[in-house]
Design a protein around this motif. Sequence first.
Motif, PDB file in Angstrom:
ATOM      1  N   PHE A 190     -45.345 -28.739 -14.560  1.00 30.85           N
ATOM      2  CA  PHE A 190     -44.304 -29.757 -14.470  1.00 30.85           C
ATOM      3  C   PHE A 190     -44.860 -31.140 -14.799  1.00 30.85           C
ATOM      4  CE2 PHE A 190     -41.373 -32.698 -12.455  1.00 30.85           C
ATOM      5  CZ  PHE A 190     -40.146 -32.174 -12.827  1.00 30.85           C
ATOM      6  N   ASN A 191     -46.116 -31.392 -14.429  1.00 33.34           N
ATOM      7  CA  ASN A 191     -46.733 -32.704 -14.674  1.00 33.34           C
ATOM      8  C   ASN A 191     -46.880 -33.032 -16.152  1.00 33.34           C
ATOM      9  OD1 ASN A 191     -46.980 -33.166 -11.924  1.00 33.34           O
ATOM     10  ND2 ASN A 191     -49.018 -32.273 -11.837  1.00 33.34           N
ATOM     11  N   LEU A 192     -46.874 -32.012 -17.012  1.00 35.84           N
ATOM     12  CA  LEU A 192     -47.026 -32.248 -18.446  1.00 35.84           C
ATOM     13  C   LEU A 192     -45.691 -32.349 -19.170  1.00 35.84           C
ATOM     14  CD1 LEU A 192     -50.011 -29.828 -19.190  1.00 35.84           C
ATOM     15  CD2 LEU A 192     -50.072 -32.298 -18.765  1.00 35.84           C
ATOM     16  N   LEU A 193     -44.594 -32.044 -18.483  1.00 39.96           N
ATOM     17  CA  LEU A 193     -43.268 -32.127 -19.102  1.00 39.96           C
ATOM     18  C   LEU A 193     -42.782 -33.573 -19.096  1.00 39.96           C
ATOM     19  CD1 LEU A 193     -41.613 -28.965 -17.529  1.00 39.96           C
ATOM     20  CD2 LEU A 193     -42.586 -29.208 -19.825  1.00 39.96           C
ATOM     21  N   ARG A 194     -42.107 -33.967 -20.157  1.00 37.73           N
ATOM     22  CA  ARG A 194     -41.612 -35.336 -20.321  1.00 37.73           C
ATOM     23  C   ARG A 194     -40.100 -35.321 -20.548  1.00 37.73           C
ATOM     24  NH1 ARG A 194     -45.395 -36.221 -17.911  1.00 37.73           N
ATOM     25  NH2 ARG A 194     -47.432 -36.807 -18.665  1.00 37.73           N
ATOM     26  N   PRO A 195     -39.431 -36.463 -20.309  1.00 35.04           N
ATOM     27  CA  PRO A 195     -37.993 -36.521 -20.556  1.00 35.04           C
ATOM     28  C   PRO A 195     -37.647 -35.996 -21.953  1.00 35.04           C
ATOM     29  CG  PRO A 195     -38.683 -38.494 -19.416  1.00 35.04           C
ATOM     30  CD  PRO A 195     -39.945 -37.726 -19.769  1.00 35.04           C
ATOM     31  N   GLY A 196     -36.643 -35.124 -21.977  1.00 32.97           N
ATOM     32  CA  GLY A 196     -36.213 -34.513 -23.229  1.00 32.97           C
ATOM     33  C   GLY A 196     -36.814 -33.130 -23.461  1.00 32.97           C
ATOM     34  N   ASN A 197     -37.896 -32.805 -22.746  1.00 31.55           N
ATOM     35  CA  ASN A 197     -38.469 -31.462 -22.872  1.00 31.55           C
ATOM     36  C   ASN A 197     -37.524 -30.435 -22.270  1.00 31.55           C
ATOM     37  OD1 ASN A 197     -41.914 -32.406 -22.206  1.00 31.55           O
ATOM     38  ND2 ASN A 197     -40.850 -32.334 -24.141  1.00 31.55           N
ATOM     39  N   GLU A 198     -37.507 -29.236 -22.873  1.00 31.43           N
ATOM     40  CA  GLU A 198     -36.712 -28.125 -22.359  1.00 31.43           C
ATOM     41  C   GLU A 198     -37.585 -26.885 -22.315  1.00 31.43           C
ATOM     42  OE1 GLU A 198     -33.286 -27.685 -24.846  1.00 31.43           O
ATOM     43  OE2 GLU A 198     -32.333 -29.478 -24.048  1.00 31.43           O
ATOM     44  N   VAL A 199     -37.417 -26.094 -21.268  1.00 28.61           N
ATOM     45  CA  VAL A 199     -38.125 -24.827 -21.133  1.00 28.61           C
ATOM     46  C   VAL A 199     -37.062 -23.743 -21.043  1.00 28.61           C
ATOM     47  CG1 VAL A 199     -39.685 -23.445 -19.724  1.00 28.61           C
ATOM     48  CG2 VAL A 199     -40.060 -25.919 -19.942  1.00 28.61           C
ATOM     49  N   GLU A 200     -37.019 -22.844 -22.026  1.00 20.00           N
ATOM     50  CA  GLU A 200     -36.059 -21.754 -22.049  1.00 20.00           C
ATOM     51  C   GLU A 200     -36.577 -20.592 -21.214  1.00 20.00           C
ATOM     52  OE1 GLU A 200     -33.040 -21.586 -23.565  1.00 20.00           O
ATOM     53  OE2 GLU A 200     -33.194 -23.590 -24.419  1.00 20.00           O
ATOM     54  N   GLY A 201     -35.669 -19.955 -20.472  1.00 21.61           N
ATOM     55  CA  GLY A 201     -36.049 -18.787 -19.686  1.00 21.61           C
ATOM     56  C   GLY A 201     -36.195 -17.554 -20.545  1.00 21.61           C
ATOM     57  N   PRO A 202     -36.999 -16.607 -20.156  1.00 18.61           N
ATOM     58  CA  PRO A 202     -37.710 -16.613 -18.889  1.00 18.61           C
ATOM     59  C   PRO A 202     -38.927 -17.527 -18.942  1.00 18.61           C
ATOM     60  CG  PRO A 202     -38.286 -14.632 -20.096  1.00 18.61           C
ATOM     61  CD  PRO A 202     -37.247 -15.364 -20.907  1.00 18.61           C
TER      62      PRO A 202
END
Length: 64
Positions: free
Chosen positions: A12-24
């Motif tokens: 989570f610490n490396l994610l920035r505004p606008g990033n998306e993580v698709e499941g799974p």
Amino acid sequence: MGKRVDTPVYSFNLLRPGNEVEGPGLVEAEFTTIAIPPGQRLRIDTHGLGLLEVTGASSWLPHN
């Protein structure tokens, strides 16, 4: 019992505004882990908050 699915793990610490993580997927934070099922995504908003959104059919949701 469910089937095994290869699942990427993100920090989570490396994610920035606008990033998306698709499941799974899994997102690890300091005090929690967020599980993102298929058919959903985690989007990081402009404040750095993670918003879980339904994007399609998800096999784990109950069907009516």
